[in-house]
Design a protein around this motif. Sequence first.
Motif, short mmCIF file in Angstrom:
data_model
loop_
_atom_site.label_atom_id
_atom_site.label_comp_id
_atom_site.label_asym_id
_atom_site.label_seq_id
_atom_site.Cartn_x
_atom_site.Cartn_y
_atom_site.Cartn_z
N PRO A 159 0.85 -1.20 0.00
CA PRO A 159 0.00 0.00 0.00
C PRO A 159 0.88 1.24 0.00
O PRO A 159 1.93 1.27 0.64
CB PRO A 159 -0.78 -0.13 1.32
N ASN A 160 0.46 2.27 -0.71
CA ASN A 160 1.31 3.46 -0.82
C ASN A 160 0.48 4.72 -0.93
O ASN A 160 -0.52 4.78 -1.64
CB ASN A 160 2.20 3.35 -2.07
N VAL A 196 1.37 -3.18 -6.18
CA VAL A 196 1.38 -1.86 -5.53
C VAL A 196 -0.03 -1.30 -5.62
O VAL A 196 -0.61 -1.22 -6.72
CB VAL A 196 2.38 -0.91 -6.22
N VAL A 197 -0.58 -0.92 -4.49
CA VAL A 197 -1.91 -0.29 -4.47
C VAL A 197 -1.73 1.16 -4.06
O VAL A 197 -1.45 1.46 -2.90
CB VAL A 197 -2.87 -1.01 -3.51
N VAL A 238 -7.91 -0.13 3.33
CA VAL A 238 -8.60 -0.28 2.05
C VAL A 238 -7.62 -0.69 0.97
O VAL A 238 -7.89 -1.59 0.16
CB VAL A 238 -9.33 1.02 1.68
N ALA A 239 -6.46 -0.05 0.94
CA ALA A 239 -5.46 -0.39 -0.08
C ALA A 239 -5.00 -1.83 0.05
O ALA A 239 -4.88 -2.55 -0.95
CB ALA A 239 -4.26 0.57 0.04
N ARG A 240 -4.75 -2.28 1.26
CA ARG A 240 -4.32 -3.67 1.46
C ARG A 240 -5.43 -4.64 1.04
O ARG A 240 -5.14 -5.69 0.46
CB ARG A 240 -3.96 -3.91 2.93
N ASP A 295 4.89 -2.41 3.82
CA ASP A 295 4.64 -0.99 3.64
C ASP A 295 5.64 -0.38 2.67
O ASP A 295 6.78 -0.84 2.54
CB ASP A 295 4.71 -0.26 4.98
N SER A 296 5.22 0.71 2.01
CA SER A 296 6.06 1.30 0.97
C SER A 296 7.24 2.09 1.52
O SER A 296 8.06 2.59 0.75
CB SER A 296 5.21 2.21 0.07
#
Length: 336
Positions: A12-13, A39-40, A70-72, A88-89
């Motif tokens: 997630p980023n 990558v989200v 939400v991204a994950r 994590d980014s």
Amino acid sequence: MRSAPLVSVIVPNYNYAPTLRLCLAALDAQTHRPLEVIVVDDGSTDDSVAVAESFDVRVLRTPVNSGPSVARNIGAQAARGEVLMFVDSDVALAPDAVATAVAILDREPGVGAVCGNYDTVPLLPGGLVKDYRNLYRHWWYRLAEGNITGFLATAILAVPARVWAEVGPWNPRLTQSEGADVGQRLTDRYEVRMTSTVIGRHDDDATLRIALSKVFTRTRVHIPFFLDRRRVAGVVTSAESGTGLAAWLAAATTPLPLLAGPAWAALPLLLLVLWLASDARMYRFVRSTRGLPYTVAYAAMHLLVNLTIGVGVAVGLVQWLVSRRFRRLYDTTAAA
């Protein structure tokens, strides 16, 4: 002979382009293969998407900026791997990190998740605040090594897909401390292993204002979880508290010499000494890795963090008493 499982790494980023580049380069250097990297991007306004697209990865986007949970979840839904690894980014994994996590999950079927640790050195240089945050969390994750209960270090987390199908998803309402929520569900059913053999360099907060704001918020929002579930993880372990009561009392009694006479100066000093002694092992570790002058500055930072945690606990307790919505913040049924 069983072939190596496909691992889906979900990153997630949000506006972390400089560290995202280092994160993806580190994933490209992993010894484990096959690897699927997703990558989200969560509505970044910097050049994060361009950075991601410069690598051989799959890039997805959230409709609007919605937070890491939400991204994950979007990444997990798109993943094809037997093992999901959330990274994590702002973390660059050691080359053997994925392989080590997969090996633990393979040889120990009762382990439902593997949490990794941060290296003692930050991913990017940035001064005392960043270095303190990174070194402190490395220390506490080291203390927690082995089977853990009720909390997750979410920045480096490997979970078999079959396990995630049981315990997921991440609660989309939580943008802070979401690991306590998923951690409860995971540790109710499986062993969860914390280990420094799975490690990465982490880029932490560089300013005192941001760091203390996060500590306050994460402590405050853990109160419903702590009180409703009777788990210490939210307020003590995951909220980075150590033994802060003596620090809070030392601060509270500081005005006594002015109000009751110089002799009362001994009380806050004694409480401060007790607070320092309560974390003596940590300070010995810091001194061995950074030297005495740094340890003094580290202790001052740690005092500020402990006092901030005290304020977070107090505010969280008040909110828990007066707000039903706040008490239900960690209702896991709402995440399903």
